[in-house]
Design a protein around this motif. Structure first.
Motif, PDB file in Angstrom:
ATOM      1  N   LEU A  86       5.206   5.896 -12.843  1.00 49.46           N
ATOM      2  CA  LEU A  86       6.272   6.136 -12.293  1.00 49.46           C
ATOM      3  C   LEU A  86       7.521   6.691 -13.225  1.00 49.46           C
ATOM      4  CD1 LEU A  86       6.650   3.400  -9.471  1.00 49.46           C
ATOM      5  CD2 LEU A  86       5.989   5.962  -9.104  1.00 49.46           C
ATOM      6  N   VAL A  87       7.632   6.072 -14.543  1.00 47.53           N
ATOM      7  CA  VAL A  87       8.545   6.574 -15.462  1.00 47.53           C
ATOM      8  C   VAL A  87       8.129   7.861 -15.878  1.00 47.53           C
ATOM      9  CG1 VAL A  87       9.024   6.003 -17.721  1.00 47.53           C
ATOM     10  CG2 VAL A  87       9.229   4.262 -16.371  1.00 47.53           C
ATOM     11  N   ALA A  88       6.813   7.923 -16.288  1.00 41.90           N
ATOM     12  CA  ALA A  88       6.324   9.490 -16.796  1.00 41.90           C
ATOM     13  C   ALA A  88       6.256  10.543 -16.052  1.00 41.90           C
ATOM     14  CB  ALA A  88       5.091   9.129 -17.474  1.00 41.90           C
ATOM     15  N   GLU A  89       6.045  10.146 -14.864  1.00 41.34           N
ATOM     16  CA  GLU A  89       5.852  11.473 -13.651  1.00 41.34           C
ATOM     17  C   GLU A  89       6.979  11.547 -12.584  1.00 41.34           C
ATOM     18  OE1 GLU A  89       2.066  10.676 -12.115  1.00 41.34           O
ATOM     19  OE2 GLU A  89       1.169  10.152 -13.907  1.00 41.34           O
ATOM     20  N   HIS A  90       7.600  10.687 -12.545  1.00 42.67           N
ATOM     21  CA  HIS A  90       8.800  10.617 -11.487  1.00 42.67           C
ATOM     22  C   HIS A  90       9.908  10.172 -11.818  1.00 42.67           C
ATOM     23  CE1 HIS A  90       5.458  11.471  -8.737  1.00 42.67           C
ATOM     24  NE2 HIS A  90       4.892  10.432  -9.423  1.00 42.67           N
ATOM     25  N   GLY A  91      10.290   9.941 -13.174  1.00 36.99           N
ATOM     26  CA  GLY A  91      11.699   9.483 -13.650  1.00 36.99           C
ATOM     27  C   GLY A  91      12.111   8.124 -12.953  1.00 36.99           C
ATOM     28  N   LEU A  92      11.321   7.106 -12.794  1.00 40.89           N
ATOM     29  CA  LEU A  92      11.643   5.853 -12.195  1.00 40.89           C
ATOM     30  C   LEU A  92      13.202   5.273 -12.860  1.00 40.89           C
ATOM     31  CD1 LEU A  92      10.830   3.282 -10.801  1.00 40.89           C
ATOM     32  CD2 LEU A  92      10.332   2.477 -12.887  1.00 40.89           C
ATOM     33  N   THR A  93      13.938   5.173 -11.637  1.00 42.37           N
ATOM     34  CA  THR A  93      15.269   4.419 -11.952  1.00 42.37           C
ATOM     35  C   THR A  93      15.209   2.727 -12.261  1.00 42.37           C
ATOM     36  OG1 THR A  93      16.316   6.181 -10.952  1.00 42.37           O
ATOM     37  CG2 THR A  93      17.566   4.389 -11.515  1.00 42.37           C
ATOM     38  N   THR A  94      14.743   2.253 -11.238  1.00 38.53           N
ATOM     39  CA  THR A  94      14.475   0.835 -11.147  1.00 38.53           C
ATOM     40  C   THR A  94      13.358   0.605 -10.075  1.00 38.53           C
ATOM     41  OG1 THR A  94      16.273   0.138  -9.721  1.00 38.53           O
ATOM     42  CG2 THR A  94      16.872   0.110 -11.988  1.00 38.53           C
ATOM     43  N   MET A  95      12.989  -0.637 -10.299  1.00 37.85           N
ATOM     44  CA  MET A  95      11.967  -1.020  -9.236  1.00 37.85           C
ATOM     45  C   MET A  95      11.770  -2.601  -9.446  1.00 37.85           C
ATOM     46  SD  MET A  95       7.803   0.000  -8.915  1.00 37.85           S
ATOM     47  CE  MET A  95       7.023  -0.938 -10.426  1.00 37.85           C
ATOM     48  N   LEU A  96      11.985  -3.248  -8.471  1.00 33.00           N
ATOM     49  CA  LEU A  96      11.873  -4.820  -8.239  1.00 33.00           C
ATOM     50  C   LEU A  96      10.348  -5.125  -7.614  1.00 33.00           C
ATOM     51  CD1 LEU A  96      12.771  -7.650  -8.578  1.00 33.00           C
ATOM     52  CD2 LEU A  96      14.293  -7.432  -6.634  1.00 33.00           C
ATOM     53  N   THR A  97       9.586  -5.702  -8.121  1.00 32.34           N
ATOM     54  CA  THR A  97       8.476  -6.090  -7.407  1.00 32.34           C
ATOM     55  C   THR A  97       8.294  -7.418  -7.022  1.00 32.34           C
ATOM     56  OG1 THR A  97       7.310  -4.380  -9.037  1.00 32.34           O
ATOM     57  CG2 THR A  97       5.993  -5.985  -7.855  1.00 32.34           C
ATOM     58  N   SER A  98       8.313  -7.946  -5.908  1.00 35.44           N
ATOM     59  CA  SER A  98       8.192  -9.375  -5.613  1.00 35.44           C
ATOM     60  C   SER A  98       7.009  -9.404  -4.355  1.00 35.44           C
ATOM     61  CB  SER A  98       9.496  -9.769  -4.909  1.00 35.44           C
ATOM     62  OG  SER A  98       9.783  -8.942  -3.675  1.00 35.44           O
ATOM     63  N   VAL A  99       6.731 -10.903  -4.307  1.00 37.52           N
ATOM     64  CA  VAL A  99       5.623 -11.166  -3.495  1.00 37.52           C
ATOM     65  C   VAL A  99       6.045 -12.468  -2.477  1.00 37.52           C
ATOM     66  CG1 VAL A  99       3.789 -10.785  -5.198  1.00 37.52           C
ATOM     67  CG2 VAL A  99       4.718 -12.876  -5.184  1.00 37.52           C
ATOM     68  N   ARG A 100       5.321 -12.589  -1.350  1.00 35.15           N
ATOM     69  CA  ARG A 100       5.855 -13.737  -0.551  1.00 35.15           C
ATOM     70  C   ARG A 100       4.621 -14.039   0.200  1.00 35.15           C
ATOM     71  NH1 ARG A 100      10.303 -11.701   3.303  1.00 35.15           N
ATOM     72  NH2 ARG A 100      10.620 -14.093   3.211  1.00 35.15           N
ATOM     73  N   ARG A 101       4.385 -15.075   0.730  1.00 46.14           N
ATOM     74  CA  ARG A 101       3.474 -15.588   1.623  1.00 46.14           C
ATOM     75  C   ARG A 101       3.460 -14.919   2.814  1.00 46.14           C
ATOM     76  NH1 ARG A 101       0.533 -19.236   0.357  1.00 46.14           N
ATOM     77  NH2 ARG A 101       0.341 -21.590  -0.013  1.00 46.14           N
ATOM     78  N   ALA A 102       2.357 -14.324   3.263  1.00 46.65           N
ATOM     79  CA  ALA A 102       2.290 -13.758   4.646  1.00 46.65           C
ATOM     80  C   ALA A 102       0.935 -13.954   5.515  1.00 46.65           C
ATOM     81  CB  ALA A 102       2.602 -12.275   4.506  1.00 46.65           C
ATOM     82  N   SER A 103       0.943 -13.597   6.524  1.00 46.65           N
ATOM     83  CA  SER A 103      -0.335 -13.792   7.018  1.00 46.65           C
ATOM     84  C   SER A 103      -1.206 -12.586   7.058  1.00 46.65           C
ATOM     85  CB  SER A 103      -0.114 -14.098   8.675  1.00 46.65           C
ATOM     86  OG  SER A 103       0.390 -12.923   9.250  1.00 46.65           O
ATOM     87  N   ARG A 104      -2.368 -12.628   7.169  1.00 43.39           N
ATOM     88  CA  ARG A 104      -3.463 -11.389   7.048  1.00 43.39           C
ATOM     89  C   ARG A 104      -3.049 -10.230   7.565  1.00 43.39           C
ATOM     90  NH1 ARG A 104      -8.905 -12.510   4.510  1.00 43.39           N
ATOM     91  NH2 ARG A 104      -8.701 -14.671   3.439  1.00 43.39           N
ATOM     92  N   ASP A 105      -2.573 -10.556   8.999  1.00 42.12           N
ATOM     93  CA  ASP A 105      -2.336  -9.422   9.602  1.00 42.12           C
ATOM     94  C   ASP A 105      -0.958  -8.963   9.523  1.00 42.12           C
ATOM     95  OD1 ASP A 105      -0.776 -11.123  11.053  1.00 42.12           O
ATOM     96  OD2 ASP A 105      -1.752 -11.288  12.779  1.00 42.12           O
ATOM     97  N   LEU A 106      -0.003  -9.535   8.828  1.00 36.22           N
ATOM     98  CA  LEU A 106       1.200  -9.137   8.441  1.00 36.22           C
ATOM     99  C   LEU A 106       2.199  -9.139   9.525  1.00 36.22           C
ATOM    100  CD1 LEU A 106       0.512  -5.747   6.273  1.00 36.22           C
ATOM    101  CD2 LEU A 106       0.729  -8.007   5.421  1.00 36.22           C
ATOM    102  N   VAL A 107       2.165  -9.897  10.389  1.00 35.86           N
ATOM    103  CA  VAL A 107       2.773 -10.376  11.150  1.00 35.86           C
ATOM    104  C   VAL A 107       3.773 -11.422  10.683  1.00 35.86           C
ATOM    105  CG1 VAL A 107       3.099 -11.260  13.586  1.00 35.86           C
ATOM    106  CG2 VAL A 107       1.401  -9.782  13.138  1.00 35.86           C
ATOM    107  N   THR A 108       5.189 -10.995  11.070  1.00 32.25           N
ATOM    108  CA  THR A 108       6.057 -12.239  10.645  1.00 32.25           C
ATOM    109  C   THR A 108       6.580 -13.087  11.574  1.00 32.25           C
ATOM    110  OG1 THR A 108       6.936 -10.200   8.930  1.00 32.25           O
ATOM    111  CG2 THR A 108       8.482 -12.074   9.396  1.00 32.25           C
ATOM    112  N   ALA A 109       6.363 -14.117  11.364  1.00 28.98           N
ATOM    113  CA  ALA A 109       6.630 -15.353  12.381  1.00 28.98           C
ATOM    114  C   ALA A 109       8.261 -15.566  12.345  1.00 28.98           C
ATOM    115  CB  ALA A 109       6.141 -16.658  11.983  1.00 28.98           C
ATOM    116  N   PRO A 110       8.804 -15.614  13.731  1.00 29.62           N
ATOM    117  CA  PRO A 110      10.229 -15.543  13.933  1.00 29.62           C
ATOM    118  C   PRO A 110      10.861 -16.908  13.459  1.00 29.62           C
ATOM    119  CG  PRO A 110       8.999 -16.018  15.701  1.00 29.62           C
ATOM    120  CD  PRO A 110       8.085 -15.737  14.903  1.00 29.62           C
ATOM    121  N   VAL A 111      10.667 -17.424  12.171  1.00 27.15           N
ATOM    122  CA  VAL A 111      11.222 -18.664  11.659  1.00 27.15           C
ATOM    123  C   VAL A 111      11.719 -18.322  10.094  1.00 27.15           C
ATOM    124  CG1 VAL A 111       9.676 -20.042  13.029  1.00 27.15           C
ATOM    125  CG2 VAL A 111       9.026 -19.254  10.642  1.00 27.15           C
ATOM    126  N   LEU A 112      12.729 -18.979   9.885  1.00 23.53           N
ATOM    127  CA  LEU A 112      13.256 -19.017   8.556  1.00 23.53           C
ATOM    128  C   LEU A 112      11.818 -19.203   7.279  1.00 23.53           C
ATOM    129  CD1 LEU A 112      15.568 -18.634   6.861  1.00 23.53           C
ATOM    130  CD2 LEU A 112      15.924 -20.820   6.822  1.00 23.53           C
TER     131      LEU A 112
END
Length: 115
Positions: free
Chosen positions: A11-37
């Motif tokens: 991304l730096v070399a080909e697209h002039g990346l400015t910034t990028m924050l990569t993060s992870v979180r627990r999730a269900s396999r179907d990517l449905v988000t539960a309506p809880v904190l």
């Protein structure tokens, strides 16, 4: 998480990346988000583009107040930096990201670092 650095490099070399924050979180396999904190996503890496490295100053940007040292991305004449912050399993990475961000803001001329 070692595949993030090569992606950031491309991304730096080909697209002039400015910034990028990569993060992870627990999730269900179907990517449905539960309506809880849920726990916040945990930062894994923070690449910073060449323009921002130049504005902050390479020397300042290369010496963050966190344990991990950044990896240089792109050409030596216009370096970008990749800061690995963890593997997504340690909530302490949030504090590391906050400390890194404050350090980088402090390097920007004309700011007091509290941005």
């Amino acid at each position: 998480m070692e595949e993030i650095a090569p992606l950031a490099e491309a991304l730096v070399a080909e697209h002039g990346l400015t910034t990028m924050l990569t993060s992870v979180r627990r999730a269900s396999r179907d990517l449905v988000t539960a309506p809880v904190l849920q726990a916040p996503p945990l930062p894994v890496a923070f690449p910073l583009g060449a323009r921002d490295v130049r504005e902050i100053g390479l020397t300042h940007a290369r010496r963050p107040p966190v344990e991990v040292r950044p990896r240089v991305l792109g050409p030596a004449s216009e370096p970008a930096l990749h800061y690995p912050l963890g593997d997504g399993s340690d909530a302490g990475a949030l504090v590391g990201l906050q400390r890194l961000a404050a350090h980088l803001r402090a390097g920007v001329p004309g700011t007091d670092g509290r941005g």
